[in-house]
Design a protein around this motif. Structure first.
Motif, PDB file in Angstrom:
ATOM      1  N   VAL A  65       0.840  -1.201   0.000  1.00  0.00           N
ATOM      2  CA  VAL A  65       0.000   0.000   0.000  1.00  0.00           C
ATOM      3  C   VAL A  65       0.874   1.250   0.000  1.00  0.00           C
ATOM      4  N   THR A  66       1.967   1.219   0.753  1.00  0.00           N
ATOM      5  CA  THR A  66       2.892   2.350   0.779  1.00  0.00           C
ATOM      6  C   THR A  66       3.531   2.569  -0.582  1.00  0.00           C
ATOM      7  N   VAL A  67       3.927   1.482  -1.244  1.00  0.00           N
ATOM      8  CA  VAL A  67       4.518   1.595  -2.586  1.00  0.00           C
ATOM      9  C   VAL A  67       3.499   2.169  -3.562  1.00  0.00           C
ATOM     10  N   LEU A  68       2.262   1.701  -3.470  1.00  0.00           N
ATOM     11  CA  LEU A  68       1.219   2.194  -4.365  1.00  0.00           C
ATOM     12  C   LEU A  68       0.912   3.662  -4.109  1.00  0.00           C
ATOM     13  N   GLY A  69       0.878   4.038  -2.847  1.00  0.00           N
ATOM     14  CA  GLY A  69       0.509   5.402  -2.502  1.00  0.00           C
ATOM     15  C   GLY A  69       1.625   6.415  -2.668  1.00  0.00           C
ATOM     16  N   LEU A  70       2.858   6.028  -2.333  1.00  0.00           N
ATOM     17  CA  LEU A  70       3.981   6.963  -2.353  1.00  0.00           C
ATOM     18  C   LEU A  70       4.978   6.696  -3.475  1.00  0.00           C
ATOM     19  N   GLY A  71       4.878   5.507  -4.098  1.00  0.00           N
ATOM     20  CA  GLY A  71       5.823   5.170  -5.157  1.00  0.00           C
ATOM     21  C   GLY A  71       7.114   4.577  -4.643  1.00  0.00           C
ATOM     22  N   ARG A  72       7.199   4.350  -3.345  1.00  0.00           N
ATOM     23  CA  ARG A  72       8.415   3.794  -2.745  1.00  0.00           C
ATOM     24  C   ARG A  72       8.066   3.180  -1.389  1.00  0.00           C
ATOM     25  N   PRO A  73       8.782   2.159  -0.948  1.00  0.00           N
ATOM     26  CA  PRO A  73       8.565   1.619   0.392  1.00  0.00           C
ATOM     27  C   PRO A  73       9.349   2.428   1.423  1.00  0.00           C
TER      28      PRO A  73
END
Length: 305
Positions: free
Chosen positions: A76-84
């Motif tokens: 979800v973080t990758v999807l929302g921010l583009g990075r973990p």
């Protein structure tokens, strides 16, 4: 490429062994708690492959599952921010997930071959080559499974509603994060509220025939078969919410509701428990109902024992 996938029972064990060895090395080298858990799971998987014992391989899968705790939140973080939050930790966790999937395939092949059936489809037939697969006709889940899906969806609705309210009340805070999360914040939409709505839709859809064959209202794809992995991958990811919810329930039983203030957190505990368990049941049923079989030359096929 298609022929390589048709030959998966012949190479999945080697791939599983390679990834399991990698997970062991990374876990020992990293030194953190989840890494050590992953190393134990990888070692069990390697032992099961070497001994041809499916139950040992499955034990490795179960242990590895505990080492992937937090993966869905990372995605979800990758999807929302583009990075973990942490690239090495995310990639290491992803390697454990790949190892789990490969070990599951390997355990399945070991079991089927022990029963003298095709390692690829689980049916008895004369042709053991990489022939095309035949898929069953689209079907509806049983009434019991449908009610499980409805109950899971209903339990997740309060969380989805709470996140809608949260998004409307915290536009400015969400916009500071950047990425997709900030773009949705302009409209007062929280990313997790959108994902929750999609999860509810997927949960119910997997019990209906149009989750196996694209319906008429999907332009360009109507009437074509839906790839099995398309609903199954997010469904099994959704099932990982179950342990979060159960841990939250235990936390509430020990410390009470005062220890977990806020309507979002409390709704999340109920929603994660219900939807996670429902996804596990529905995904397993969907996997069973859509199981293909090899199209052999003689057409003979007997289900695995």
């Amino acid at each position: 490429m298609r022929r390589i996938w048709r030959l998966w029972p012949w190479w999945v064990g080697y791939a599983a062994g390679g990834f399991a060895a990698l997970v062991v090395v990374l876990g020992v080298a990293g030194g953190e708690a989840f890494g050590w858990v992953g190393a134990v799971g990888g070692a069990l998987g390697l032992a099961g492959l070497a001994l041809r014992r499916g139950w040992v391989v499955w034990a490795g899968v179960v242990v590895l599952a505990f080492s992937t705790f937090g993966l869905l939140q990372d995605l979800v973080t990758v999807l929302g921010l583009g990075r973990p939050d942490n690239w090495p930790a995310f990639l290491t966790k992803a390697a454990r997930v790949v190892t789990m999937l490969l070990l599951m395939g390997s355990a399945l092949v070991v079991r089927r071959r022990a029963h003298g059936v095709c390692g690829r489809c689980g049916y008895e037939h004369a042709d053991g080559g990489p022939v095309p697969l035949g898929f069953p006709e689209a079907s509806t889940a049983s009434r019991r499974v449908r009610w499980v899906a409805y109950a899971g969806a209903a339990s997740f609705l309060p969380y989805a509603g709470a996140k809608v309210v949260f998004g409307l009340e915290n536009r400015a805070v969400l916009a500071e994060h950047g990425g997709l999360m900030a773009e949705l914040a302009v409209f007062g939409v929280d990313l997790t509220a959108l994902l929750a709505a999609l999860g509810i839709f997927l949960l119910v859809a997997m019990t209906r025939p149009w989750s196996q064959v694209w319906p008429r209202w999907v332009p360009g794809l109507a009437g074509r078969r839906v790839p099995r992995w398309l609903p199954l991958v997010p469904a099994w990811l959704g099932a990982t919410l179950g342990p979060y919810g159960l841990l939250g329930v235990g936390y509430l039983l020990v410390f009470g509701t005062d220890a977990l203030p806020g309507y979002v957190a409390q709704a999340g505990i109920v929603g994660f428990t219900g939807v996670g368990l429902a996804f596990a049941v529905v995904a397993w049923d969907y996997q069973r109902r859509t199981r293909p079989r090899c199209l052999t030359a003689d057409g003979a096929a007997v289900p695995a024992r």
